[in-house]
Design a protein around this motif. Structure first.
Motif, short mmCIF file in Angstrom:
data_model
loop_
_atom_site.label_atom_id
_atom_site.label_comp_id
_atom_site.label_asym_id
_atom_site.label_seq_id
_atom_site.Cartn_x
_atom_site.Cartn_y
_atom_site.Cartn_z
N GLU A 28 0.80 -1.22 0.00
CA GLU A 28 0.00 0.00 0.00
C GLU A 28 0.84 1.28 0.00
O GLU A 28 0.57 2.23 0.70
N VAL A 74 -4.00 1.20 -2.55
CA VAL A 74 -4.03 1.68 -1.17
C VAL A 74 -5.48 1.64 -0.66
O VAL A 74 -6.36 2.27 -1.24
N ARG A 75 -5.71 0.93 0.41
CA ARG A 75 -7.04 0.89 1.00
C ARG A 75 -7.38 2.27 1.58
O ARG A 75 -6.54 2.89 2.24
N GLU A 77 -8.91 3.31 4.15
CA GLU A 77 -8.73 3.47 5.60
C GLU A 77 -7.26 3.61 6.00
O GLU A 77 -6.95 3.96 7.13
N ARG A 78 -6.35 3.37 5.06
CA ARG A 78 -4.92 3.49 5.36
C ARG A 78 -4.36 4.85 4.96
O ARG A 78 -3.23 5.18 5.32
N GLN A 81 -3.02 7.44 7.70
CA GLN A 81 -1.77 7.03 8.32
C GLN A 81 -0.58 7.24 7.39
O GLN A 81 0.48 7.74 7.80
#
Length: 217
Positions: A28, A74-75, A77-78, A81
Motif C-alpha cells: 500500500e 491503497v485501502r 482506511e490506510r 496514516q
C-alpha cells in the motif's frame, strides 16, 4: 544488491552499506522501515522523479490525492496514516543539520492535475517555496529534451558522507523495494543522475517554469 543466506520461509535480505537489511514486500505505497532509516541517516539525498513529485516535497493535499488515486493499491482506511508518515518524513529538510536534497523532476509530473486545479496550484507554489531553502536544489527536465527523461524510471540515491558518491540506491515497484549497494550499480546511477542534471534547466530556470505552470493552472 547482495543476497544473504536465509532459511525456509525467511524474508529475502540485502546488505546495504555493511548493514543487513530486510528486503520486504511493499504494501500500500508505504515506505518500509529500512527506507525511513536511510532517509533519516543520509547526509544528502538525490532523486529523479519522472511521474510524480518527490515525497519530501509533497503537500498534504497532494499526497492524499495521490495515495487515494488507486484504491486497488491503497485501502482508503490506510490513507490518513500514510499521509501522516509522509508529512513527518519532511522533517529531515528542516532539522538542525538538515539533509541536502537535490530533486530532478520531469515536466509532466508538474502538469499532472493530481487532486484537481486548486491542489495542483498549491503544490506548485509549495515547490517554489521549498526551493528557497539553502539545502534544497530543484531542477526540471522539460519535455522538449526528448527521450532522455523517459528512458529511466524513478530512483533515490542516499549519501552518508561528504563524498559525492552515493552509498545506496533505492528502487520501488508496486509490490516490492530494492536497495542497491554494489559499486558498479552506484556508479551507474550516479552517471544517470549527472546526465539528467546536465539535461535539466538550471535551478533558477526551473523555478521560473514551475511558477509559469502554476500561473497557467
Amino acid at each position: 544488491m547482495t543476497d544473504l543466506p536465509r532459511g525456509p520461509g525467511a524474508e529475502p535480505t540485502v546488505e546495504v552499506g555493511g548493514l543487513v537489511r530486510v528486503q520486504r514486500e511493499q504494501s500500500e505505497a508505504g515506505p518500509d522501515a529500512d527506507f525511513l532509516d536511510l532517509e533519516s541517516d543520509a547526509r544528502y539525498i538525490q532523486t529523479w522523479q519522472p511521474l510524480v513529485l518527490p515525497g519530501l516535497l509533497q503537500t498534504e493535499d497532494y499526497a492524499r490525492a495521490l495515495l487515494g488515486a488507486n484504491p486497488a493499491a491503497v485501502r482508503p482506511e490506510r490513507i490518513d496514516q500514510l499521509v501522516k508518515v509522509r508529512m513527518e518524513r519532511k522533517n529531515v529538510l528542516v532539522k538542525s543539520e538538515p539533509t541536502r536534497f537535490w530533486a530532478i523532476i520531469w515536466e509532466p509530473a508538474l502538469r499532472c492535475p493530481v487532486g484537481g486545479t486548486n491542489v495542483q496550484r498549491a503544490q506548485l507554489d509549495y515547490l517554489v517555496e521549498a526551493a528557497q531553502r539553502p539545502n534544497v536544489t530543484l531542477q526540471v527536465v522539460p519535455l522538449d529534451v526528448g527521450a532522455v527523461a523517459g528512458a529511466c524510471g524513478a530512483f533515490v540515491m542516499f549519501g552518508f558522507t561528504d563524498s559525492p558518491n552515493p552509498g545506496a540506491v533505492f528502487l520501488e515497484t508496486l509490490t516490492s523495494s530494492h536497495y542497491l549497494e554494489q559499486e558498479a550499480e552506484l556508479d551507474g546511477y550516479g552517471l544517470v543522475f549527472d546526465y539528467l542534471r546536465s539535461s535539466a534547466l538550471n535551478p533558477a530556470q526551473s523555478i521560473d517554469m514551475i511558477t509559469a505552470i502554476a500561473t497557467e493552472t
